[in-house]
Design a protein around this motif. Structure first.
Motif, PDB file in Angstrom:
ATOM      1  N   VAL A 162       0.927  -0.947   0.070  1.00 17.92           N
ATOM      2  CA  VAL A 162      -0.158  -0.190  -0.170  1.00 17.92           C
ATOM      3  C   VAL A 162       0.827   1.000   0.212  1.00 17.92           C
ATOM      4  O   VAL A 162       1.642   1.465   0.907  1.00 17.92           O
ATOM      5  N   GLU A 163       0.781   1.897  -1.095  1.00 20.25           N
ATOM      6  CA  GLU A 163       1.767   2.958  -1.033  1.00 20.25           C
ATOM      7  C   GLU A 163       1.856   3.960  -0.199  1.00 20.25           C
ATOM      8  O   GLU A 163       2.550   5.365  -0.277  1.00 20.25           O
ATOM      9  N   ARG A 164       0.208   4.718   0.438  1.00 24.39           N
ATOM     10  CA  ARG A 164       0.036   5.555   0.842  1.00 24.39           C
ATOM     11  C   ARG A 164      -0.616   5.610   2.091  1.00 24.39           C
ATOM     12  O   ARG A 164      -1.950   4.691   1.822  1.00 24.39           O
ATOM     13  N   PRO A 165      -1.471   5.908   2.766  1.00 23.90           N
ATOM     14  CA  PRO A 165      -2.560   5.775   3.832  1.00 23.90           C
ATOM     15  C   PRO A 165      -3.157   5.928   2.956  1.00 23.90           C
ATOM     16  O   PRO A 165      -3.758   6.430   2.321  1.00 23.90           O
ATOM     17  N   MET A 166      -4.255   5.465   3.291  1.00 21.92           N
ATOM     18  CA  MET A 166      -5.453   4.812   2.267  1.00 21.92           C
ATOM     19  C   MET A 166      -7.323   5.353   3.444  1.00 21.92           C
ATOM     20  O   MET A 166      -7.343   4.408   3.927  1.00 21.92           O
ATOM     21  N   ASN A 185      -3.088   1.094   6.030  1.00 21.56           N
ATOM     22  CA  ASN A 185      -1.486   2.360   6.328  1.00 21.56           C
ATOM     23  C   ASN A 185      -1.082   2.162   5.509  1.00 21.56           C
ATOM     24  O   ASN A 185      -0.971   0.349   4.555  1.00 21.56           O
ATOM     25  N   LYS A 186       0.102   2.234   5.009  1.00 19.92           N
ATOM     26  CA  LYS A 186       0.991   2.797   4.226  1.00 19.92           C
ATOM     27  C   LYS A 186       2.014   1.439   4.597  1.00 19.92           C
ATOM     28  O   LYS A 186       2.326   0.821   5.533  1.00 19.92           O
ATOM     29  N   GLY A 187       2.314   0.403   3.332  1.00 23.99           N
ATOM     30  CA  GLY A 187       3.041  -0.820   3.845  1.00 23.99           C
ATOM     31  C   GLY A 187       3.200  -1.836   3.147  1.00 23.99           C
ATOM     32  O   GLY A 187       1.709  -2.424   2.466  1.00 23.99           O
ATOM     33  N   ASN A 188       3.437  -2.958   3.337  1.00 25.14           N
ATOM     34  CA  ASN A 188       3.023  -4.663   2.887  1.00 25.14           C
ATOM     35  C   ASN A 188       2.273  -4.744   4.068  1.00 25.14           C
ATOM     36  O   ASN A 188       2.645  -4.751   5.540  1.00 25.14           O
ATOM     37  N   THR A 189       1.232  -5.573   3.602  1.00 29.90           N
ATOM     38  CA  THR A 189      -0.007  -6.067   3.837  1.00 29.90           C
ATOM     39  C   THR A 189      -0.797  -7.097   3.241  1.00 29.90           C
ATOM     40  O   THR A 189      -0.335  -6.805   2.160  1.00 29.90           O
ATOM     41  N   VAL A 190      -1.499  -8.149   4.170  1.00 28.93           N
ATOM     42  CA  VAL A 190      -1.994  -8.763   2.604  1.00 28.93           C
ATOM     43  C   VAL A 190      -3.865  -8.659   3.597  1.00 28.93           C
ATOM     44  O   VAL A 190      -4.458  -8.286   4.381  1.00 28.93           O
ATOM     45  N   LEU A 191      -4.385  -8.613   2.088  1.00 28.08           N
ATOM     46  CA  LEU A 191      -6.106  -7.669   1.908  1.00 28.08           C
ATOM     47  C   LEU A 191      -7.154  -8.845   1.825  1.00 28.08           C
ATOM     48  O   LEU A 191      -6.605  -9.504   1.524  1.00 28.08           O
ATOM     49  N   ASN A 192      -8.010  -8.640   2.600  1.00 21.45           N
ATOM     50  CA  ASN A 192      -8.724  -9.325   2.680  1.00 21.45           C
ATOM     51  C   ASN A 192      -9.790  -9.162   1.715  1.00 21.45           C
ATOM     52  O   ASN A 192      -9.193  -7.734   0.958  1.00 21.45           O
ATOM     53  N   GLY A 193     -10.513  -9.978   1.487  1.00 17.14           N
ATOM     54  CA  GLY A 193     -11.635  -9.083   0.323  1.00 17.14           C
ATOM     55  C   GLY A 193     -12.819  -7.895   0.935  1.00 17.14           C
ATOM     56  O   GLY A 193     -12.210  -7.154  -0.543  1.00 17.14           O
ATOM     57  N   LYS A 194     -12.454  -7.824   1.741  1.00 19.16           N
ATOM     58  CA  LYS A 194     -13.230  -5.956   1.736  1.00 19.16           C
ATOM     59  C   LYS A 194     -12.045  -5.451   1.808  1.00 19.16           C
ATOM     60  O   LYS A 194     -12.244  -3.942   0.643  1.00 19.16           O
ATOM     61  N   ALA A 254      -9.824  -5.207   0.068  1.00 17.28           N
ATOM     62  CA  ALA A 254      -9.060  -5.424  -1.311  1.00 17.28           C
ATOM     63  C   ALA A 254      -9.406  -4.028  -2.560  1.00 17.28           C
ATOM     64  O   ALA A 254      -9.567  -4.167  -3.379  1.00 17.28           O
ATOM     65  N   VAL A 255     -11.075  -4.568  -1.989  1.00 16.34           N
ATOM     66  CA  VAL A 255     -12.299  -3.567  -2.830  1.00 16.34           C
ATOM     67  C   VAL A 255     -12.122  -2.266  -2.421  1.00 16.34           C
ATOM     68  O   VAL A 255     -11.958  -1.201  -3.778  1.00 16.34           O
ATOM     69  N   GLY A 256     -11.441  -2.036  -1.297  1.00 15.76           N
ATOM     70  CA  GLY A 256     -11.125  -0.372  -0.621  1.00 15.76           C
ATOM     71  C   GLY A 256     -10.023  -0.064  -1.695  1.00 15.76           C
ATOM     72  O   GLY A 256     -10.203   1.400  -2.045  1.00 15.76           O
ATOM     73  N   TYR A 257      -8.799  -0.891  -1.562  1.00 14.36           N
ATOM     74  CA  TYR A 257      -7.578  -0.355  -2.261  1.00 14.36           C
ATOM     75  C   TYR A 257      -7.725  -0.529  -3.553  1.00 14.36           C
ATOM     76  O   TYR A 257      -7.270   0.702  -4.177  1.00 14.36           O
ATOM     77  N   LEU A 258      -8.501  -1.042  -4.428  1.00 17.26           N
ATOM     78  CA  LEU A 258      -8.672  -1.173  -5.640  1.00 17.26           C
ATOM     79  C   LEU A 258      -9.810   0.003  -5.933  1.00 17.26           C
ATOM     80  O   LEU A 258      -9.809   0.613  -7.197  1.00 17.26           O
ATOM     81  N   ARG A 259     -11.030   0.959  -5.045  1.00 13.91           N
ATOM     82  CA  ARG A 259     -12.000   1.375  -5.282  1.00 13.91           C
ATOM     83  C   ARG A 259     -11.559   3.000  -4.749  1.00 13.91           C
ATOM     84  O   ARG A 259     -11.788   3.722  -4.936  1.00 13.91           O
ATOM     85  N   TYR A 260      -9.915   2.983  -4.124  1.00 18.62           N
ATOM     86  CA  TYR A 260      -9.769   4.093  -3.259  1.00 18.62           C
ATOM     87  C   TYR A 260      -9.242   5.548  -4.430  1.00 18.62           C
ATOM     88  O   TYR A 260      -8.209   5.120  -5.200  1.00 18.62           O
ATOM     89  N   ARG A 261      -9.678   6.813  -4.355  1.00 17.39           N
ATOM     90  CA  ARG A 261      -9.261   7.635  -5.219  1.00 17.39           C
ATOM     91  C   ARG A 261      -8.699   8.827  -4.711  1.00 17.39           C
ATOM     92  O   ARG A 261      -9.117   9.931  -5.680  1.00 17.39           O
ATOM     93  N   LYS A 262      -8.668   9.021  -3.898  1.00 14.89           N
ATOM     94  CA  LYS A 262      -8.783  10.822  -2.980  1.00 14.89           C
ATOM     95  C   LYS A 262      -6.771  10.892  -2.977  1.00 14.89           C
ATOM     96  O   LYS A 262      -6.296  11.024  -1.752  1.00 14.89           O
ATOM     97  N   ASP A 263      -6.232  10.019  -3.970  1.00 15.85           N
ATOM     98  CA  ASP A 263      -4.587  10.093  -3.637  1.00 15.85           C
ATOM     99  C   ASP A 263      -4.131  11.228  -4.727  1.00 15.85           C
ATOM    100  O   ASP A 263      -3.058  11.675  -5.099  1.00 15.85           O
ATOM    101  N   GLY A 264      -4.894  12.089  -4.989  1.00 10.83           N
ATOM    102  CA  GLY A 264      -4.540  13.184  -6.457  1.00 10.83           C
ATOM    103  C   GLY A 264      -4.026  13.021  -8.062  1.00 10.83           C
ATOM    104  O   GLY A 264      -4.601  13.832  -8.558  1.00 10.83           O
ATOM    105  N   LEU A 265      -4.884  11.432  -7.808  1.00  4.18           N
ATOM    106  CA  LEU A 265      -4.538  11.217  -9.514  1.00  4.18           C
ATOM    107  C   LEU A 265      -6.191  10.892  -9.546  1.00  4.18           C
ATOM    108  O   LEU A 265      -6.060  10.082 -10.520  1.00  4.18           O
ATOM    109  N   GLY A 266      -7.013  10.317  -9.029  1.00  6.17           N
ATOM    110  CA  GLY A 266      -8.556  10.302  -9.430  1.00  6.17           C
ATOM    111  C   GLY A 266      -8.621   8.858  -9.816  1.00  6.17           C
ATOM    112  O   GLY A 266      -7.756   7.914  -9.137  1.00  6.17           O
ATOM    113  N   ASP A 267      -8.334   8.240 -10.610  1.00 11.75           N
ATOM    114  CA  ASP A 267      -9.108   7.359 -11.798  1.00 11.75           C
ATOM    115  C   ASP A 267      -7.978   7.122 -12.333  1.00 11.75           C
ATOM    116  O   ASP A 267      -7.628   5.369 -12.263  1.00 11.75           O
TER     117      ASP A 267
END
Length: 435
Positions: free
Chosen positions: A197-201, A215-224, A226-239
């Protein structure tokens, strides 16, 4: 050579323009709601499972009902022609949403992910095009102008196929449809997906039932997660940033699938696929595609999204496709057109995170020794490392050649992006991020 301050300011202004165009456009914010990576994930898992003939026998013993799911193909006859004839083939992948609790899994659902996978048996390569769900198109059979994701809700997969053919000239050979509930369930069945995870989300959408707390750093994403990680868009780059994460997640998933532990997850995954995946291919065809996928070199895969821009009309937001660049993408990815070009004339660019400065300078020197002009740009927030072809003449074959000359590019993902979002006054850009 380092970019001048005015050029850096121009790039910042470009990103700012993207943010302003997309701010407050709620429909556009859901551009890839059921993300591309998740669609491919479920498909690959199921296909790899089906390649094992002993498992096939087990499936046949279980699927004796007449339901129309993944294990009850739409094909009712036993005839079959070898899938990998010499010609290229287009496989349609759809990720459909839910109409709510208690509703039919497939009927009237929108296709929030639309992807066409082009496979070439001769070169054993794959090229994939993502079609933004909000793309404004004319639906065949007098269905009028609408977003392309409504085609499945109105006329099922046949209307989607007809729309792709009449709008883009893309003929579909086979299809696989995945319900979005499969995403969470399959990630959990696999025991999670390791990711950087490249930055706190942090984000909470109570109305949309989306809660992201990573949180930023290496982690193992569960199903929910993973959905959050892939849908997050508040990083200044949007989609743009979200698409990058989808592509990186896919690579992490492919590595996970190579683990011997995956075999123990088969029974649970079979049940998920039986309910939430549908196709017009029979078992043997699926097993053949599985064998093909397992032999594909990841360094020779290309991924692209049909380029365009957001547009608001009343309360409806559309993605307006750029006709010229869209045709360029289709010609490259579907028809595999190639242009003769002198590789030595390319201009190179490197975007890098602060912690990657030494690596960026090393690669710059290697590229300069090969005779390339190299522009550098330091960016505080970058997603995962990748190689971006900004121009149509930058091919995956050139990338494979460059990997031999610049070993740091091995295992780096190739992305074709004609919008030049990651151009540093360059024909191709190497993005060096912390993850």
């Amino acid at each position: 050579m380092k970019l001048a301050d005015n050029q850096q300011e121009e790039y910042r202004a470009f990103l700012s323009k993207i943010r302003s165009e997309r701010k407050g456009t709620s429909n556009f914010a859901m551009l890839l709601t059921v993300f591309v990576a998740a669609v491919l994930m479920a498909v690959v898992v199921c296909l790899i499972i089906l390649e094992n003939t002993s498992i096939l026998n087990r499936i046949n013993a279980v699927t004796t009902d007449s339901s129309e799911g993944f294990f009850k193909s739409n094909r009712r006859d036993n005839s079959f022609s070898v899938p990998f004839a010499p010609r290229k083939q287009n496989i349609l992948l759809l990720g459909v949403d839910s109409n709510g609790d208690g509703t039919d899994v497939w009927d009237g659902t929108r296709s929030d992910t639309i992807m066409v996978i082009n496979i070439d048996p001769k070169t054993h390569t794959i090229k994939a095009i993502t079609i933004p769900r909000d793309s404004k198109v004319y639906l065949p059979d007098n269905k009028g102008i609408a977003k392309i994701n409504s085609a499945h809700a109105i006329g099922g997969v046949n209307l989607v196929k007809k729309t792709l053919k009449e709008t883009f000239g893309i003929r579909i050979d086979k299809y696989i449809i995945i319900h979005d509930d499969a995403v969470v369930k399959i990630v959990d069945a696999l025991g999670g997906i390791p990711i950087y995870v490249e930055r706190p989300m942090k984000y909470h959408d109570w109305a949309g039932h989306l809660h992201i707390d990573l949180n930023k750093g290496n982690t193992v994403l569960n199903g929910k997660q993973a959905v959050g990680y892939l849908r997050y868009r508040k990083d200044g780059l949007g989609d743009i940033g979200r698409t990058q994460r989808q592509q990186w997640f896919l690579r992490s998933l492919m590595e996970k699938l190579k683990s011997v532990d995956t075999i123990t997850k088969i029974p649970e995954i079979l049940n998920i696929c039986n309910t939430y995946v549908k196709t017009d291919m029979n078992y043997y065809e699926l097993s053949q595609y599985a064998g093909f996928l397992k032999g594909v070199d990841e360094n020779k895969m290309e991924i692209a999204t049909l380029p365009g821009a957001p547009n608001q009309k009343g309360y409806i937001s559309y993605w307006i496709l750029d006709p010229q660049k869209t045709q360029e993408v289709i010609d490259r990815m579907i028809y595999r057109d190639k242009s003769d070009y002198d590789y030595s004339k390319f201009k190179a660019g490197i975007m890098y995170s602060p912690l990657k400065e030494k690596e960026a300078l090393d690669i710059q020197q290697e590229l300069q020794e090969l005779g390339y002009e190299v522009n550098l740009m330091k960016i505080t927030h970058l997603s995962h490392t990748k190689f971006v072809a900004n121009k149509n003449v930058v091919t995956v074959e050139f990338f494979n050649w460059l990997q031999k000359k610049v070993p740091e590019l091995n295992k780096v993902q190739f992305v074709y992006d004609p919008t030049e979002n990651f151009s540093v006054g360059s024909d191709f850009t190497i993005v060096l991020a912390e993850g």
